[in-house]
Design a protein around this motif. Structure first.
Motif, PDB file in Angstrom:
ATOM      1  N   VAL A  46       0.865  -1.181   0.000  1.00  0.00           N
ATOM      2  CA  VAL A  46       0.000   0.000   0.000  1.00  0.00           C
ATOM      3  C   VAL A  46       0.901   1.230   0.000  1.00  0.00           C
ATOM      4  CG1 VAL A  46      -1.937  -1.133   1.166  1.00  0.00           C
ATOM      5  CG2 VAL A  46      -0.189  -0.004   2.529  1.00  0.00           C
ATOM      6  N   SER A  47       0.389   2.331  -0.513  1.00  0.00           N
ATOM      7  CA  SER A  47       1.178   3.565  -0.534  1.00  0.00           C
ATOM      8  C   SER A  47       0.729   4.495   0.585  1.00  0.00           C
ATOM      9  CB  SER A  47       1.045   4.261  -1.891  1.00  0.00           C
ATOM     10  OG  SER A  47      -0.282   4.684  -2.091  1.00  0.00           O
ATOM     11  N   MET A  48       1.632   5.384   0.960  1.00  0.00           N
ATOM     12  CA  MET A  48       1.328   6.401   1.967  1.00  0.00           C
ATOM     13  C   MET A  48       1.099   7.725   1.244  1.00  0.00           C
ATOM     14  SD  MET A  48       4.186   5.548   4.906  1.00  0.00           S
ATOM     15  CE  MET A  48       3.558   6.771   6.067  1.00  0.00           C
ATOM     16  N   THR A  49       0.228   8.551   1.795  1.00  0.00           N
ATOM     17  CA  THR A  49       0.037   9.887   1.243  1.00  0.00           C
ATOM     18  C   THR A  49       1.271  10.730   1.574  1.00  0.00           C
ATOM     19  OG1 THR A  49      -1.079  10.682   3.238  1.00  0.00           O
ATOM     20  CG2 THR A  49      -2.477   9.782   1.466  1.00  0.00           C
ATOM     21  N   GLU A  50       1.469  11.810   0.832  1.00  0.00           N
ATOM     22  CA  GLU A  50       2.624  12.672   1.069  1.00  0.00           C
ATOM     23  C   GLU A  50       2.591  13.314   2.446  1.00  0.00           C
ATOM     24  OE1 GLU A  50       3.435  15.508  -1.992  1.00  0.00           O
ATOM     25  OE2 GLU A  50       3.161  14.019  -3.572  1.00  0.00           O
ATOM     26  N   ASP A  51       1.404  13.576   2.961  1.00  0.00           N
ATOM     27  CA  ASP A  51       1.285  14.230   4.265  1.00  0.00           C
ATOM     28  C   ASP A  51       0.899  13.252   5.382  1.00  0.00           C
ATOM     29  OD1 ASP A  51      -1.265  13.754   3.322  1.00  0.00           O
ATOM     30  OD2 ASP A  51      -2.074  15.688   3.966  1.00  0.00           O
ATOM     31  N   ALA A  52       1.184  11.972   5.181  1.00  0.00           N
ATOM     32  CA  ALA A  52       0.835  10.966   6.192  1.00  0.00           C
ATOM     33  C   ALA A  52       1.522  11.273   7.522  1.00  0.00           C
ATOM     34  CB  ALA A  52       1.228   9.573   5.712  1.00  0.00           C
ATOM     35  N   GLN A  53       0.768  11.120   8.595  1.00  0.00           N
ATOM     36  CA  GLN A  53       1.284  11.323   9.941  1.00  0.00           C
ATOM     37  C   GLN A  53       1.891  10.011  10.426  1.00  0.00           C
ATOM     38  OE1 GLN A  53      -1.736  12.038  12.911  1.00  0.00           O
ATOM     39  NE2 GLN A  53      -0.307  13.101  14.235  1.00  0.00           N
ATOM     40  N   VAL A  54       3.099  10.082  10.995  1.00  0.00           N
ATOM     41  CA  VAL A  54       3.785   8.902  11.511  1.00  0.00           C
ATOM     42  C   VAL A  54       4.079   9.130  12.988  1.00  0.00           C
ATOM     43  CG1 VAL A  54       5.822   7.423  11.331  1.00  0.00           C
ATOM     44  CG2 VAL A  54       4.829   8.426   9.263  1.00  0.00           C
ATOM     45  N   LEU A  55       3.539   8.257  13.842  1.00  0.00           N
ATOM     46  CA  LEU A  55       3.763   8.308  15.284  1.00  0.00           C
ATOM     47  C   LEU A  55       4.391   6.989  15.718  1.00  0.00           C
ATOM     48  CD1 LEU A  55       0.306   9.797  16.278  1.00  0.00           C
ATOM     49  CD2 LEU A  55       2.485  11.015  16.155  1.00  0.00           C
ATOM     50  N   LEU A  56       5.582   7.058  16.315  1.00  0.00           N
ATOM     51  CA  LEU A  56       6.295   5.845  16.700  1.00  0.00           C
ATOM     52  C   LEU A  56       6.554   5.800  18.193  1.00  0.00           C
ATOM     53  CD1 LEU A  56       8.968   5.732  13.846  1.00  0.00           C
ATOM     54  CD2 LEU A  56       6.700   4.679  13.896  1.00  0.00           C
TER      55      LEU A  56
ATOM     56  N   ALA B 224       6.128  12.107  16.833  1.00  0.00           N
ATOM     57  CA  ALA B 224       6.062  12.282  15.388  1.00  0.00           C
ATOM     58  C   ALA B 224       7.427  12.076  14.735  1.00  0.00           C
ATOM     59  CB  ALA B 224       5.531  13.675  15.059  1.00  0.00           C
ATOM     60  N   TYR B 225       7.401  11.403  13.585  1.00  0.00           N
ATOM     61  CA  TYR B 225       8.592  11.169  12.767  1.00  0.00           C
ATOM     62  C   TYR B 225       8.202  11.424  11.315  1.00  0.00           C
ATOM     63  CZ  TYR B 225      10.771   8.831  16.748  1.00  0.00           C
ATOM     64  OH  TYR B 225      11.307   8.558  17.981  1.00  0.00           O
ATOM     65  N   THR B 226       9.197  11.648  10.472  1.00  0.00           N
ATOM     66  CA  THR B 226       8.927  11.811   9.052  1.00  0.00           C
ATOM     67  C   THR B 226       8.764  10.427   8.416  1.00  0.00           C
ATOM     68  OG1 THR B 226      11.246  11.729   8.370  1.00  0.00           O
ATOM     69  CG2 THR B 226      10.353  13.908   8.978  1.00  0.00           C
ATOM     70  N   ARG B 227       8.198  10.407   7.207  1.00  0.00           N
ATOM     71  CA  ARG B 227       8.075   9.141   6.484  1.00  0.00           C
ATOM     72  C   ARG B 227       9.447   8.526   6.244  1.00  0.00           C
ATOM     73  NH1 ARG B 227       5.277   9.872   1.107  1.00  0.00           N
ATOM     74  NH2 ARG B 227       6.705  11.598   1.079  1.00  0.00           N
ATOM     75  N   ALA B 228      10.431   9.358   5.884  1.00  0.00           N
ATOM     76  CA  ALA B 228      11.783   8.855   5.609  1.00  0.00           C
ATOM     77  C   ALA B 228      12.410   8.246   6.870  1.00  0.00           C
ATOM     78  CB  ALA B 228      12.662   9.977   5.068  1.00  0.00           C
ATOM     79  N   GLU B 229      12.222   8.909   8.024  1.00  0.00           N
ATOM     80  CA  GLU B 229      12.745   8.349   9.276  1.00  0.00           C
ATOM     81  C   GLU B 229      12.088   7.008   9.587  1.00  0.00           C
ATOM     82  OE1 GLU B 229      13.810  12.126  12.142  1.00  0.00           O
ATOM     83  OE2 GLU B 229      11.692  11.775  11.675  1.00  0.00           O
ATOM     84  N   PHE B 230      10.781   6.947   9.374  1.00  0.00           N
ATOM     85  CA  PHE B 230      10.045   5.717   9.630  1.00  0.00           C
ATOM     86  C   PHE B 230      10.560   4.574   8.756  1.00  0.00           C
ATOM     87  CE2 PHE B 230       6.183   3.290   8.152  1.00  0.00           C
ATOM     88  CZ  PHE B 230       6.179   2.404   9.206  1.00  0.00           C
ATOM     89  N   VAL B 231      10.659   4.811   7.452  1.00  0.00           N
ATOM     90  CA  VAL B 231      11.133   3.772   6.537  1.00  0.00           C
ATOM     91  C   VAL B 231      12.551   3.348   6.927  1.00  0.00           C
ATOM     92  CG1 VAL B 231      11.795   3.297   4.134  1.00  0.00           C
ATOM     93  CG2 VAL B 231       9.615   4.429   4.644  1.00  0.00           C
ATOM     94  N   GLY B 232      13.407   4.308   7.244  1.00  0.00           N
ATOM     95  CA  GLY B 232      14.781   3.994   7.646  1.00  0.00           C
ATOM     96  C   GLY B 232      14.848   3.167   8.920  1.00  0.00           C
ATOM     97  N   ARG B 233      14.084   3.547   9.927  1.00  0.00           N
ATOM     98  CA  ARG B 233      14.087   2.808  11.194  1.00  0.00           C
ATOM     99  C   ARG B 233      13.529   1.401  11.017  1.00  0.00           C
ATOM    100  NH1 ARG B 233      13.893   5.835  16.408  1.00  0.00           N
ATOM    101  NH2 ARG B 233      14.814   7.858  15.968  1.00  0.00           N
ATOM    102  N   LEU B 234      12.460   1.274  10.232  1.00  0.00           N
ATOM    103  CA  LEU B 234      11.842  -0.038  10.038  1.00  0.00           C
ATOM    104  C   LEU B 234      12.768  -0.971   9.262  1.00  0.00           C
ATOM    105  CD1 LEU B 234       9.212  -1.711  10.486  1.00  0.00           C
ATOM    106  CD2 LEU B 234       8.588  -1.036   8.176  1.00  0.00           C
ATOM    107  N   THR B 235      13.319  -0.494   8.161  1.00  0.00           N
ATOM    108  CA  THR B 235      14.153  -1.360   7.331  1.00  0.00           C
ATOM    109  C   THR B 235      15.504  -1.658   7.966  1.00  0.00           C
ATOM    110  OG1 THR B 235      14.923   0.548   6.041  1.00  0.00           O
ATOM    111  CG2 THR B 235      13.023  -0.692   5.183  1.00  0.00           C
TER     112      THR B 235
END
Length: 186
Positions: free
Chosen positions: A122-132, A144-155
């Motif tokens: 599934v894709s995320m919207t550009e303004d998706a909110q990320v809470l970790l 709150a984290y950015t999408r890039a931080e989220f993808v980096g931390r997860l992978t």
């Protein structure tokens, strides 16, 4: 093999129906654990969405691509596992499958019950909110984290660790993720 698959599908649907009825009746008293009603509702929702789609009239397997997921999850909230994440063309993509969450028996935290079956992208919207939260985030409470931080931390985590993480996702009317929140797990 088909009989076993039908039995599994039937058992999942009956379980989902039972849990859904429990959630609707508000079962779970004050001693049922943290957010027991929310956990029962999430479990029922995850169980309903984890049932495989019915075969097409010609007997072929249905599509499990983004359009099938978009139609199934559009405008909903789902509890999922995320097996992988990537970015391409300025967008973030998540490989997800339904899972369950249950209150931890000793702590104010969650126990993640992994789902079964294939992951769907599934894709995320550009303004998706990320809470970790811990262990993916830095603190017990969501931040709150950015999408890039989220993808980096997860992978950066091994896939065996990712199986123990759970996420509440919100989808827009087109089936894109607008909000990701990881659950605190000790």
């Amino acid at each position: 093999m088909r009989v076993a698959h039908r039995r599994t599908t039937t058992v999942r649907r009956l379980t989902a129906l039972t849990l859904g009825l429990l959630a609707l009746t508000g079962c779970g008293g004050p001693d049922a654990g943290p957010d027991a009603g929310q956990a029962a509702t999430a479990t029922a929702t995850a169980s309903v969405t984890s049932a495989p789609p019915a075969p097409a009239p010609d007997g072929t397997a249905p599509s499990s691509g983004p359009s099938a997921t978009a139609a199934r999850w559009a405008g909903t909230k789902q509890f999922v596992q995320i097996g992988d994440a990537r970015t391409a063309d300025g967008r973030a993509y998540l490989s997800v499958r339904p899972a369950e969450k249950k209150p931890h028996p000793q702590f104010e935290a969650w126990v993640i019950v992994p789902g079964e079956g294939p992951y769907t992208e599934v894709s995320m919207t550009e303004d998706a909110q990320v809470l970790l939260s811990v262990p993916l985030g830095d603190a017990k409470h969501p931040a709150a984290y950015t999408r890039a931080e989220f993808v980096g931390r997860l992978t950066a985590r091994p896939s065996s660790d990712r199986a123990l993480l759970g996420f509440d996702l919100s989808f827009d009317g087109q089936g894109r993720v607008t909000r990701v929140q990881s659950l605190y797990t000790p």
